[in-house]
Design a protein around this motif. Structure first.
Motif, PDB file in Angstrom:
ATOM      1  N   PHE A  90      -7.219  -1.517  28.742  1.00 13.80           N
ATOM      2  CA  PHE A  90      -5.817  -1.317  29.120  1.00 13.80           C
ATOM      3  C   PHE A  90      -5.137  -2.633  29.501  1.00 13.80           C
ATOM      4  O   PHE A  90      -4.000  -2.899  29.121  1.00 13.80           O
ATOM      5  CB  PHE A  90      -5.710  -0.337  30.283  1.00 13.80           C
ATOM      6  CG  PHE A  90      -5.999   1.094  29.909  1.00 13.80           C
ATOM      7  CD1 PHE A  90      -6.162   1.473  28.592  1.00 13.80           C
ATOM      8  CD2 PHE A  90      -6.110   2.071  30.902  1.00 13.80           C
ATOM      9  CE1 PHE A  90      -6.439   2.784  28.241  1.00 13.80           C
ATOM     10  CE2 PHE A  90      -6.371   3.391  30.564  1.00 13.80           C
ATOM     11  CZ  PHE A  90      -6.538   3.749  29.233  1.00 13.80           C
ATOM     12  N   GLU A  91      -5.816  -3.463  30.282  1.00 19.74           N
ATOM     13  CA  GLU A  91      -5.220  -4.714  30.769  1.00 19.74           C
ATOM     14  C   GLU A  91      -5.001  -5.728  29.650  1.00 19.74           C
ATOM     15  O   GLU A  91      -3.967  -6.398  29.588  1.00 19.74           O
ATOM     16  CB  GLU A  91      -6.109  -5.327  31.855  1.00 19.74           C
ATOM     17  CG  GLU A  91      -6.243  -4.494  33.115  1.00 19.74           C
ATOM     18  CD  GLU A  91      -5.043  -4.631  34.030  1.00 19.74           C
ATOM     19  OE1 GLU A  91      -4.190  -5.501  33.762  1.00 19.74           O
ATOM     20  OE2 GLU A  91      -4.959  -3.864  35.015  1.00 19.74           O
ATOM     21  N   GLY A  92      -5.967  -5.855  28.769  1.00 17.78           N
ATOM     22  CA  GLY A  92      -5.890  -6.884  27.723  1.00 17.78           C
ATOM     23  C   GLY A  92      -5.232  -6.439  26.443  1.00 17.78           C
ATOM     24  O   GLY A  92      -5.061  -7.236  25.512  1.00 17.78           O
ATOM     25  N   LEU A  93      -4.806  -5.173  26.383  1.00 19.39           N
ATOM     26  CA  LEU A  93      -4.268  -4.607  25.144  1.00 19.39           C
ATOM     27  C   LEU A  93      -3.035  -5.342  24.646  1.00 19.39           C
ATOM     28  O   LEU A  93      -2.836  -5.496  23.437  1.00 19.39           O
ATOM     29  CB  LEU A  93      -3.945  -3.125  25.379  1.00 19.39           C
ATOM     30  CG  LEU A  93      -3.499  -2.309  24.175  1.00 19.39           C
ATOM     31  CD1 LEU A  93      -4.598  -2.258  23.121  1.00 19.39           C
ATOM     32  CD2 LEU A  93      -3.118  -0.900  24.617  1.00 19.39           C
ATOM     33  N   THR A  94      -2.199  -5.829  25.555  1.00 18.32           N
ATOM     34  CA  THR A  94      -0.924  -6.442  25.172  1.00 18.32           C
ATOM     35  C   THR A  94      -0.838  -7.916  25.547  1.00 18.32           C
ATOM     36  O   THR A  94       0.254  -8.484  25.597  1.00 18.32           O
ATOM     37  CB  THR A  94       0.233  -5.689  25.843  1.00 18.32           C
ATOM     38  OG1 THR A  94       0.018  -5.689  27.258  1.00 18.32           O
ATOM     39  CG2 THR A  94       0.321  -4.264  25.356  1.00 18.32           C
ATOM     40  N   LEU A  95      -1.968  -8.536  25.811  1.00 22.87           N
ATOM     41  CA  LEU A  95      -1.971  -9.948  26.172  1.00 22.87           C
ATOM     42  C   LEU A  95      -2.138 -10.823  24.938  1.00 22.87           C
ATOM     43  O   LEU A  95      -2.811 -10.439  23.971  1.00 22.87           O
ATOM     44  CB  LEU A  95      -3.088 -10.254  27.176  1.00 22.87           C
ATOM     45  CG  LEU A  95      -2.959  -9.590  28.548  1.00 22.87           C
ATOM     46  CD1 LEU A  95      -4.148  -9.968  29.431  1.00 22.87           C
ATOM     47  CD2 LEU A  95      -1.644  -9.970  29.219  1.00 22.87           C
ATOM     48  N   SER A 122       1.560  -7.888  22.008  1.00 22.05           N
ATOM     49  CA  SER A 122       2.073  -8.880  22.956  1.00 22.05           C
ATOM     50  C   SER A 122       3.497  -9.278  22.594  1.00 22.05           C
ATOM     51  O   SER A 122       4.372  -9.363  23.463  1.00 22.05           O
ATOM     52  CB  SER A 122       1.165 -10.114  22.953  1.00 22.05           C
ATOM     53  OG  SER A 122       1.712 -11.142  23.750  1.00 22.05           O
ATOM     54  N   SER A 123       3.752  -9.508  21.316  1.00 21.13           N
ATOM     55  CA  SER A 123       5.084  -9.894  20.866  1.00 21.13           C
ATOM     56  C   SER A 123       6.079  -8.754  21.031  1.00 21.13           C
ATOM     57  O   SER A 123       7.232  -8.969  21.413  1.00 21.13           O
ATOM     58  CB  SER A 123       5.034 -10.328  19.398  1.00 21.13           C
ATOM     59  OG  SER A 123       4.218 -11.477  19.243  1.00 21.13           O
ATOM     60  N   LEU A 124       5.641  -7.528  20.762  1.00 21.52           N
ATOM     61  CA  LEU A 124       6.528  -6.376  20.913  1.00 21.52           C
ATOM     62  C   LEU A 124       6.892  -6.157  22.381  1.00 21.52           C
ATOM     63  O   LEU A 124       7.994  -5.706  22.690  1.00 21.52           O
ATOM     64  CB  LEU A 124       5.859  -5.126  20.329  1.00 21.52           C
ATOM     65  CG  LEU A 124       5.741  -5.118  18.799  1.00 21.52           C
ATOM     66  CD1 LEU A 124       4.884  -3.942  18.331  1.00 21.52           C
ATOM     67  CD2 LEU A 124       7.111  -5.066  18.145  1.00 21.52           C
TER      68      LEU A 124
END
Length: 280
Positions: A90-95, A122-124
């Motif tokens: 969950f934490e690293g999904l959008t990094l 991450s960009s989204l």
């Protein structure tokens, strides 16, 4: 005359001050860098849809639904029945540059998935308000996740959901005012390009049901494209372009070259496979 001279003097001073400031090379703050770079990863509505659909395909989804509101200016949502996201991710999904597909540079040779760089979500996040509802097949309930524009997890709460993932984007490009204005002004063209990209995935994704719908400001729902999870590309072509289009196509059959041709190019055939040709 004296007033004109004073104004000219002020302008010269301002130009000189600007020139001095321009000579100072300074590092751009991280937030601005993130937005600039994100704007180079996700360029259009089509790119956003492409990245989310590819994530669903990588998750082994057999059903993918793309839902748009006002052609994507208000909302873009992609929902699937894939394997879902584990809680540890969950934490690293959008990094930025976080991925489960690579451990080191050498792993690039064996990549067999669409996404592997850890840049899309991450960009989204940097370009919209992003929320994810997911349930991993090992979990009994789903989880709703909300992220900030830097990809940091803000809230997490338990929700009801079948196994799979839903990614919702509200206000795509809203963090880049100029890009957002152009996006809204050219939305019909953006929407048309998105459809063409989606057609490509509808055609090549055998065994996967893909649907795309759009809701206008009055709530009217329009089905843009729909496939039924057919086992062959030919059947997918029929779903997307109609049976008449299929009747005008010729099936391409690949055959092995003759022994003389193989010998000329230093190749041989073992178990029906041409040796000496390396796929890229």
């Amino acid at each position: 005359m004296a007033g004109d001279a004073a104004e000219v003097g002020d302008e010269v001073t301002e130009v000189a001050g600007a020139s001095e400031a321009a000579k100072c090379i300074k590092a751009i703050d991280k937030t601005t860098v993130h937005r600039i770079c994100s704007g180079q990863v996700v360029l259009t509505l089509a790119t956003a849809v492409k990245e989310l659909v590819e994530n669903s395909l990588d998750a082994s989804a057999t059903s993918i639904e793309v839902r748009l509101r006002d052609h994507g200016t208000t909302l873009l949502e992609v929902s699937d029945n894939g394997k879902g996201v584990e809680e540890c991710d969950f934490e690293g999904l959008t990094l930025k540059h976080h991925t489960s597909k690579l451990q080191d540079f050498g792993d690039l040779v064996g990549v067999k998935t669409y996404g592997f760089r850890g840049e899309a979500l991450s960009s989204l996040c940097a370009l919209s308000d992003l929320a994810i509802i997911t349930r991993h097949f090992s979990q009994e309930v789903g989880t709703k996740l909300e992220y900030d524009h830097n990809g940091k997890l803000l809230t997490k709460m338990a929700v009801s959901r079948q196994v799979g993932t839903t990614v919702s984007l509200q206000g795509l490009f809203s963090t880049l005012p100029v890009r957002h204005k152009e996006f809204q002004r050219n939305i019909k063209k953006e929407f048309g390009k998105m459809i063409q990209i989606l057609y490509s995935y509808c055609l090549i994704s055998t065994g996967v049901r893909i649907t795309c719908t759009n809701h206008d400001g009055k709530g009217k729902k329009t089905v843009v494209v729909s496939t039924s999870g057919h086992p062959t590309v030919k059947d997918n072509i029929s779903s997307v372009f109609g049976a008449r289009q299929v009747s005008s196509l010729l099936e391409f059959q690949q055959k092995t070259a003759s022994a003389d041709v193989l010998a000329e190019y230093g190749m041989d055939v073992t178990d029906g496979t041409v040796q000496g040709i390396q796929p890229y």
